[in-house]
Design an enzyme around this catalytic site. Structure first.
Site, PDB file in Angstrom:
ATOM      1  N   GLU A 175     -11.376  84.856   7.858  1.00 18.63           N
ATOM      2  CA  GLU A 175     -12.339  84.317   6.901  1.00 18.63           C
ATOM      3  C   GLU A 175     -12.446  82.798   7.002  1.00 18.63           C
ATOM      4  O   GLU A 175     -11.456  82.117   7.261  1.00 18.63           O
ATOM      5  CB  GLU A 175     -11.916  84.688   5.471  1.00 18.63           C
ATOM      6  N   GLU A 208     -21.044  87.763   3.331  1.00 22.48           N
ATOM      7  CA  GLU A 208     -20.803  88.525   2.095  1.00 22.48           C
ATOM      8  C   GLU A 208     -21.362  87.785   0.892  1.00 22.48           C
ATOM      9  O   GLU A 208     -21.095  86.591   0.699  1.00 22.48           O
ATOM     10  CB  GLU A 208     -19.289  88.765   1.920  1.00 22.48           C
ATOM     11  N   ASP A 267      -8.865  93.957   4.779  1.00 23.26           N
ATOM     12  CA  ASP A 267      -7.741  93.705   3.864  1.00 23.26           C
ATOM     13  C   ASP A 267      -8.110  94.158   2.450  1.00 23.26           C
ATOM     14  O   ASP A 267      -7.298  94.101   1.534  1.00 23.26           O
ATOM     15  CB  ASP A 267      -7.270  92.248   3.916  1.00 23.26           C
ATOM     16  N   SER A 268      -9.350  94.663   2.283  1.00 24.65           N
ATOM     17  CA  SER A 268      -9.722  95.337   1.027  1.00 24.65           C
ATOM     18  C   SER A 268      -8.775  96.501   0.765  1.00 24.65           C
ATOM     19  O   SER A 268      -8.706  97.007  -0.351  1.00 24.65           O
ATOM     20  CB  SER A 268     -11.170  95.828   1.090  1.00 24.65           C
ATOM     21  N   LYS A 300     -10.569  90.032  12.545  1.00 26.78           N
ATOM     22  CA  LYS A 300     -11.509  89.300  11.695  1.00 26.78           C
ATOM     23  C   LYS A 300     -10.716  88.303  10.866  1.00 26.78           C
ATOM     24  O   LYS A 300      -9.591  88.593  10.457  1.00 26.78           O
ATOM     25  CB  LYS A 300     -12.273  90.258  10.770  1.00 26.78           C
ATOM     26  N   ASP A 327      -8.544  93.142  10.026  1.00 25.82           N
ATOM     27  CA  ASP A 327      -8.554  91.910   9.239  1.00 25.82           C
ATOM     28  C   ASP A 327      -7.193  91.229   9.315  1.00 25.82           C
ATOM     29  O   ASP A 327      -6.167  91.889   9.117  1.00 25.82           O
ATOM     30  CB  ASP A 327      -8.796  92.274   7.764  1.00 25.82           C
TER      31      ASP A 327
HETATM   32  O1  KIV Z   1     -11.798  93.634   3.666  1.00 26.73           O
HETATM   33  C1  KIV Z   1     -12.929  94.134   3.779  1.00 26.73           C
HETATM   34  O2  KIV Z   1     -13.145  95.329   3.570  1.00 26.73           O
HETATM   35  C2  KIV Z   1     -14.019  93.244   4.202  1.00 26.73           C
HETATM   36  C3  KIV Z   1     -15.404  93.794   4.155  1.00 26.73           C
HETATM   37  C4  KIV Z   1     -15.825  93.998   2.774  1.00 26.73           C
HETATM   38  C5  KIV Z   1     -16.341  92.967   4.932  1.00 26.73           C
HETATM   39  O3  KIV Z   1     -13.773  92.139   4.540  1.00 26.73           O
END
Ligand code: KIV
Length: 308
Positions: A124, A192, A53-54, A122, A92
């Protein structure tokens, strides 16, 4: 192709990653948000491609990861999975797409597997609800990668981009959370911005692999945001990023050269253009002349009124 990328093209699964941990073979993970980047990473032998989600920050220009929606994440995940043959693609779950209740979490996670062909999702944290969600997803057949330490979706609650687990009490919480996520069925956990000693203890105590980002080199694998590694996203550079290229500068130079070639008519040249054979051009000129003659004749008739 590097020695690493010549390794077996057999698709990476959750079992492959556990095997790599047992063998001490480091797991290579990176992010991608589009087809061509995913294809390039896959062909370079990257084991895990995360549609993180970055992308909210890196690809969409938001200040945090909060704004990205399930629909936007699905759109990008579909592009990534089209470019991948070997790597495991993990999507994510964005902010507030799994925090309400189990039904919401399973419904949204299922869309990434069904509509976007992701191999895993994924999420969190390790709240009571998150642990239940992990259990239910795994029971449904959806592999879950966990994410602890600095969890960007909680940036405001954590008081900013800060290292987590910096004292014994916080470190104990992280270790217990990691073990709880393993018990719930997660197949891997991203750590992280965690001190190296803490990520080492977690890595030693878990059977499942740890993937570090700003967590030292004792983790079972490493992940970075690809745009950081390539020097393409330059809004800020976290301390844990190593830049292997400066794409922002190379791209700027390339675009400036293109602009200069367009203005000086250096671009495009003959080889970059499509040429009409001479005989076709001659015939075309004859046809144009005939047409011009006919229309000037018609114009003369109209002007003198002799056509009435
Ligand atoms: O969203 C993302 O890119 C991440 C990574 C930095 C692990 O969660």
């Amino acid at each position: 192709m590097s020695k690493h990328s010549q390794s077996s093209r057999k698709a990476v699964s959750t079992l492959t990653l556990v095997k790599y941990k047992q063998e001490g073979r480091k797991i290579v993970a990176l992010t991608a948000y589009d087809y061509s980047t995913a294809q390039m990473l896959d062909r370079s032998g990257v084991d895990v491609i995360l549609v993180g989600d970055s992308l909210a920050m890196v690809a969409l220009g938001h200040k945090t990861t909060h704004a990205v929606t399930v629909e936007e994440m699905l759109h990008h995940t579909k592009a990534v999975t089209r470019g991948v043959e070997r790597a495991m693609v993990v999507a994510d779950l964005p902010f507030m797409s799994y925090q309400v209740d189990i039904i919401q979490a399973i419904t949204n996670a299922g869309r990434f597997i069904k509509e976007a062909q992701a191999h895993a999702i994924k999420l969190e944290g390790a709240t009571k609800l998150t642990l239940e969600v992990v259990e239910r997803l795994v029971a449904t057949g959806i592999p879950v990668m966990a994410h602890l330490g600095f969890t960007p979706q909680s940036v405001h609650g954590l008081g900013g981009f800060r290292v987590q687990g910096r004292n014994a009490e916080e470190a104990m919480t992280l270790i217990n959370d990691a073990q709880a996520l393993e018990r719930a069925g997660a197949f891997a956990v991203v750590l992280e911005m965690v001190p190296q000693a803490v990520s080492k203890i977690i890595t030693q105590r878990l059977q499942i692999p740890t993937i570090g980002i700003g967590a030292g080199n004792d983790c079972d694998g490493q992940i970075l945001v690809t745009d950081d590694l390539l020097g393409k996203y330059t809004d800020f550079q976290p301390r844990f990023v190593r830049r292997y290229a400066n794409l922002a500068e190379s791209c700027k130079q390339a675009v400036e050269s293109y602009a200069s070639d367009v203005m000086s008519k250096e671009f495009p040249n003959a080889a970059e253009s499509f040429i009409l054979p001479q005989e076709e051009l001659d015939e075309l000129n004859v046809k144009l002349a005939q047409q011009d003659d006919q229309s000037s004749g018609a114009e003369l008739i109209w002007l003198t009124g002799s056509g009435c």
